[in-house]
Each structure stands twice: as structure tokens, then as C-alpha cells.
Design an enzyme around this catalytic site. Structure first.
Site, PDB file in Angstrom:
ATOM      1  CB  ALA A 184      -7.943   8.098   4.536  1.00  0.00           C
ATOM      2  N   GLY A 185     -10.496   8.583   6.490  1.00  0.00           N
ATOM      3  CA  GLY A 185     -11.577   9.510   6.804  1.00  0.00           C
ATOM      4  C   GLY A 185     -12.880   8.869   7.219  1.00  0.00           C
TER       5      GLY A 185
ATOM      6  N   GLY B 226      -7.763   9.938   9.613  1.00  0.00           N
ATOM      7  CA  GLY B 226      -8.107  10.133  11.010  1.00  0.00           C
ATOM      8  C   GLY B 226      -9.114  11.223  11.289  1.00  0.00           C
TER       9      GLY B 226
ATOM     10  CE  LYS C 222      -3.136   2.833   2.580  1.00  0.00           C
ATOM     11  NZ  LYS C 222      -3.524   3.248   3.943  1.00  0.00           N
TER      12      LYS C 222
END
Length: 261
Positions: free
Chosen positions: A183-184, A156, A95
Site C-alpha cells: 500500500a502507498g 492508493g 491476505k
């Protein structure tokens, strides 16, 4: 969910950082049903991250490890970290993260494309952490990435999907490419929304690890990902600007009129 040549029944991928304890991490992985977990390999701490207890725990769950280049801010650093990860984990999967902004942790798209090209030439199977930018996505695919991981919002932040239009456009542009929202994601409804857009999977970490009850939250995300995918496959009703009655008006009783004798 297809990741290069491998097929997985679960569409949820889980990070392994910031859990209260190794035991809770293990329980959360099992509750989530995830078959892939990500592990960070920082160049300066590679030996410590390979601690025997940690690897014993991961092996017990039977999941596949996806190493990442989290925390890398340059092409050289990301490539070096990926090469070390291949030695440690014995996998060509990576990744790939190349961070361009310290505040938002937004990817450096120029560096990301360059690192993807280098690593693909070295035989890596790159899963590129990117934005929803379509031009960058085209370049990443040309550079060899067969899996793109656009962010929902900054890492985050728990803000969910900041640009639904952009994510929908990316899905339309690459109908056959594996796309995973990364993400998020903060709550299960965010994950369900991503799946309803037709994305192949969701990767999340803090939303589970930092929850009051990580194990219960892991199960909640498992259900939301499954529900979102089922909804997408069921061809959901599209939004309308005007109302449309669910009960037909033809044949309804006409009340209030005068009655003739």
C-alpha cells in the site's frame, strides 16, 4: 521470496483491480514478472468476481492467486469473507485486511489480531495487512501469521514510505520473517527503497493499473524491485554526516608554495 511453504523467484506481487481492460491486465502481469496476484472477494458479489473470463485470463498467466478481504471493517466480516474465498479459490492463503478507519483505510490492529487468531486456528495461512507498529506485529506473529504486510502509506495515496524508521525497525525486529511492503507505493523508486531496506517483496496495484501505460509501468516496477534487492544484498554504503573524499589526499601534488633555489 518465501510465502509459507512456497518459494518464488519474483519479489513483486500485483493487484488485479481497476485496469482499463482485461487484456491490459494480462499484459501488465506478464510484464511485471509477478508470480502472485491478489483478488478481492466481496461477500455481496462473490459470484460475479468468479466470472469465467476473468478466471480464464488469470489461469493463462500461470500466476498464483492470493485472495484478500479488502473492504472488510469487522472481524466477523473478514473471517466470513476468508472462509468464502477458500471455497472459491481452493487455497488456504488469505491476505487479511480489517479496516479501522474509512478515511485512511488504516488497519484495525485489534481486530486484525483477533481475526488472525481465528483463521490460523482454522488452517488458513495468513498474510496480515498491518502498520509498522512493532507491538501489533508481535501479537500477529503470536496469533499465527508468518507473513506481515506493513503499509508504506495509505492505500492508493502514492506517497511511498511515510515511516522509513518504522519499517527499518520492523525489519530489524523480525530478521527471519517474510515482510512485504503493501500500500502507498506510487512510483518505482518507492519500491526500490523498500527493497533496499531488506524487505522480501512489494505488493502494489493502483500504481500500475492507473498509470498512463500500465504495461510499461509494470516493467518499470519489475526492474526497480530487482535493483533494490540487488542493492540490499550488495551491502550499500551507509549515510555519513561529514564528507569523505573518494580520492586519497596522500601523495597529492602540493601547488602554490615558494620554490627555493
Amino acid at each position: 521470496m518465501r510465502i509459507y511453504d512456497d518459494i518464488f523467484s519474483s519479489r513483486l506481487m500485483l493487484g488485479t483491480a481497476r485496469y482499463p481492460s482485461p487484456q491490459i491486465l494480462r499484459q501488465a502481469i506478464l510484464a511485471s514478472g509477478a508470480e502472485i496476484v491478489t483478488v478481492s472477494l466481496r461477500r455481496e458479489a462473490a459470484g460475479e468476481r468468479a466470472g469465467q473470463k476473468f478466471w480464464d485470463l488469470i489461469r493463462e498467466t500461470g500466476v498464483k492467486v492470493l485472495p484478500n478481504t479488502a473492504g472488510c471493517h469487522s472481524v466477523r466480516e473478514a473471517v466470513t469473507t476468508a472462509e468464502m474465498a477458500r471455497e472459491v479459490f481452493g487455497t488456504n492463503w488469505i491476505k487479511l485486511e480489517v479496516i479501522g478507519d474509512a478515511d485512511t483505510l488504516q488497519p484495525d490492529l485489534f481486530g486484525l489480531v483477533e481475526a488472525t487468531r481465528i483463521l490460523s486456528a482454522e488452517g488458513f495461512q495468513v498474510l496480515a495487512y498491518t502498520t509498522e507498529d512493532l507491538v501489533a506485529a508481535d501479537r500477529l506473529v503470536e496469533a499465527g501469521a508468518q507473513v506481515l504486510m506493513p503499509w508504506g502509506s495509505p492505500i492508493g495515496s502514492a506517497r511511498g514510505l511515510n515511516n522509513v524508521y518504522g519499517l527499518r525497525a520492523m525489519r530489524a525486529r523480525f530478521p527471519d520473517l517474510t515482510l512485504i511492503v503493501d500500500a502507498g507505493i506510487g512510483v518505482p523508486s518507492h519500491a526500490a527503497r523498500a527493497m533496499e531496506l531488506g524487505y522480501d517483496g512489494v505488493l502494489l496495484s493502483s500504481a500500475v493499473a492507473l498509470a498512463g501505460d500500465p504495461v510499461a509501468m509494470a516493467r518499470a516496477f519489475r526492474l526497480s524491485v530487482e535493483a533494490g534487492r540487488l542493492a540490499f544484498e550488495a551491502d550499500p554504503l551507509l549515510p555519513r554526516d561529514m564528507a569523505e573524499p573518494s580520492t586519497p589526499v596522500l601523495g597529492r601534488a602540493m601547488l602554490g608554495g615558494a620554490v627555493s633555489s
